[in-house]
Write a protein that holds these residues in place. Structure first.
Motif, PDB file in Angstrom:
ATOM      1  N   PRO A  27      14.265  16.334   4.286  1.00 19.04           N
ATOM      2  CA  PRO A  27      14.425  15.156   3.425  1.00 19.04           C
ATOM      3  C   PRO A  27      13.091  14.555   2.984  1.00 19.04           C
ATOM      4  CG  PRO A  27      15.975  15.050   5.239  1.00 19.04           C
ATOM      5  CD  PRO A  27      15.036  16.181   5.552  1.00 19.04           C
ATOM      6  N   SER A  28      12.110  14.505   3.884  1.00 18.57           N
ATOM      7  CA  SER A  28      10.790  13.990   3.505  1.00 18.57           C
ATOM      8  C   SER A  28      10.101  14.917   2.513  1.00 18.57           C
ATOM      9  CB  SER A  28       9.908  13.811   4.741  1.00 18.57           C
ATOM     10  OG  SER A  28      10.320  12.704   5.513  1.00 18.57           O
ATOM     11  N   ARG A 278       2.968   4.871   2.371  1.00 22.06           N
ATOM     12  CA  ARG A 278       3.515   4.661   1.023  1.00 22.06           C
ATOM     13  C   ARG A 278       5.034   4.853   0.987  1.00 22.06           C
ATOM     14  NH1 ARG A 278       0.759   6.781  -4.182  1.00 22.06           N
ATOM     15  NH2 ARG A 278       1.681   4.806  -4.871  1.00 22.06           N
ATOM     16  N   GLY A 279       5.634   5.191   2.115  1.00 23.32           N
ATOM     17  CA  GLY A 279       7.079   5.328   2.188  1.00 23.32           C
ATOM     18  C   GLY A 279       7.619   6.635   1.655  1.00 23.32           C
ATOM     19  N   ALA A 308      -7.542   1.106  -3.161  1.00 26.45           N
ATOM     20  CA  ALA A 308      -7.253   1.867  -4.376  1.00 26.45           C
ATOM     21  C   ALA A 308      -6.038   1.350  -5.135  1.00 26.45           C
ATOM     22  CB  ALA A 308      -7.022   3.334  -4.016  1.00 26.45           C
ATOM     23  N   GLY A 309      -5.456   0.254  -4.650  1.00 24.42           N
ATOM     24  CA  GLY A 309      -4.302  -0.321  -5.315  1.00 24.42           C
ATOM     25  C   GLY A 309      -3.012   0.432  -5.116  1.00 24.42           C
ATOM     26  N   LEU A 310      -2.905   1.147  -3.979  1.00 26.18           N
ATOM     27  CA  LEU A 310      -1.744   2.000  -3.727  1.00 26.18           C
ATOM     28  C   LEU A 310      -0.797   1.414  -2.679  1.00 26.18           C
ATOM     29  CD1 LEU A 310      -3.454   5.507  -3.795  1.00 26.18           C
ATOM     30  CD2 LEU A 310      -2.188   4.374  -5.629  1.00 26.18           C
ATOM     31  N   LEU A 311      -1.090   0.221  -2.166  1.00 28.38           N
ATOM     32  CA  LEU A 311      -0.169  -0.431  -1.223  1.00 28.38           C
ATOM     33  C   LEU A 311       0.175  -1.821  -1.749  1.00 28.38           C
ATOM     34  CD1 LEU A 311      -1.280   0.258   2.465  1.00 28.38           C
ATOM     35  CD2 LEU A 311       0.750   1.093   1.278  1.00 28.38           C
TER      36      LEU A 311
END
Length: 311
Positions: A27-28, A278-279, A308-311
């Motif tokens: 699934p991941s 990031r889930g 980096a603005g990713l969270l």
């Protein structure tokens, strides 16, 4: 599907999510593939170094290929690594991944014993003669302890043995020699020259490379797709800025303590920690015997994502 000739753009070497018991987390893996496809990548490379292919069983390798090719359903070309010590063992992997739906195979030189260039050439000729799909060479001297000579790569390309090269050697001079030769030699057509660097994609594309296979593209595929697009339209200043942002993000590979783990554990652990934060994947563990990142080290990866603005 038939891979483009040449294959261009961003082709992430897809991480292999694992469960806490070190089985493939299907699934991941499907969520990760969706994450990459939605971002606009141009192909997928499974069973490479970032996929931890060397640590997976044969059954796990086949499961990864079947899962990804079945899910993508021909939307994108899927390349699969056929990584092993000797030609007969590589041929077994080629047959397996091709039967599982891979559109091309990526093959390193034989390793363990010292290998002469003539033996490397024979290896690729034998693999290509038996492979039902195109064969790309994988130049990874850090793992196989042999550098693929540029002239050998170009000669095999001219023979039709090789359809492309994934260069992770770090030798920019030799890389440029292959790029120039592929472009200027009249006996080579449709040969794909791909850089495996995260840090020099803009420079590689400026030199004439066809695309990139950066492990960090698992974490920030949008960034690498954006970088590729900027380079192709000649917006080199904005491309430089984007590349420098990605270079800063790549600093996450140093989050692991070098006193207790190797560089591979740290880098792959960081990529998986970032995907976990990031889930995208359920668990950040790496394959045995690699050392997993601690909770504190995973928090350190999170700081790079935030920057980096990713969270």
């Amino acid at each position: 599907m038939t891979i483009p000739a040449p294959l261009t753009g961003v082709v992430p070497p897809v991480c292999t999510p694992l469960t806490p018991s070190r089985e493939v987390d299907v699934p991941s893996l499907l969520r990760l593939v969706d994450h990459l496809v939605r971002s606009g990548v141009h192909g997928l490379f499974v069973l490479g170094t970032s996929s931890e292919a060397a640590y997976l069983t044969d059954a796990q390798r086949r499961l990864v290929v079947e899962t990804v090719t079945g899910h993508v359903g021909g939307q994108l070309p899927v390349l699969a690594g056929a990584i092993d010590l000797t030609t007969p063992r590589v041929l077994d992997h080629v047959a397996s991944v091709a039967a599982a739906g891979a559109d091309a195979v990526v093959v390193i030189s034989p390793f363990y014993t010292s290998t002469h260039p003539a033996e490397i050439a024979r290896h690729y000729r034998l693999v290509a003669a038996a492979s039902p799909v195109p064969v790309l060479a994988y130049d990874l001297p850090g793992a196989v302890h042999t550098k693929l000579p540029a002239e050998l790569v170009l000669s095999l390309a001219a023979e039709g043995v090789l359809a492309g090269l994934k260069d992770s050697s770090g030798d920019l001079g030799a890389f440029r020699e292959v790029v120039v030769g592929a472009r200027t030699r009249g006996d080579i057509n449709g040969f794909s020259v791909l850089t495996g660097s995260e840090l020099l994609v803009d420079a590689a594309l400026a030199a004439g490379a066809d695309g990139a296979v950066p492990g960090l593209a698992n974490v920030d595929p949008e960034g690498y797709v954006r970088l590729d697009r900027l380079c192709r339209v000649g917006d080199w200043e904005r491309a430089r800025v984007e590349q420098e942002r990605l270079c800063a993000l790549f600093g996450m590979v140093k989050a692991g303590d070098p006193a207790r783990m190797g560089a591979s554990s740290a880098a792959l652990g960081a990529f998986k920690a970032a995907l976990y934060l990031r889930g995208v994947i359920e668990c950040p563990v790496t394959a045995e015997p690699q050392v997993p990142l601690s909770e504190r080290e995973i928090e350190g990866v999170g700081k790079f994502l935030s920057g980096a603005g990713l969270l």
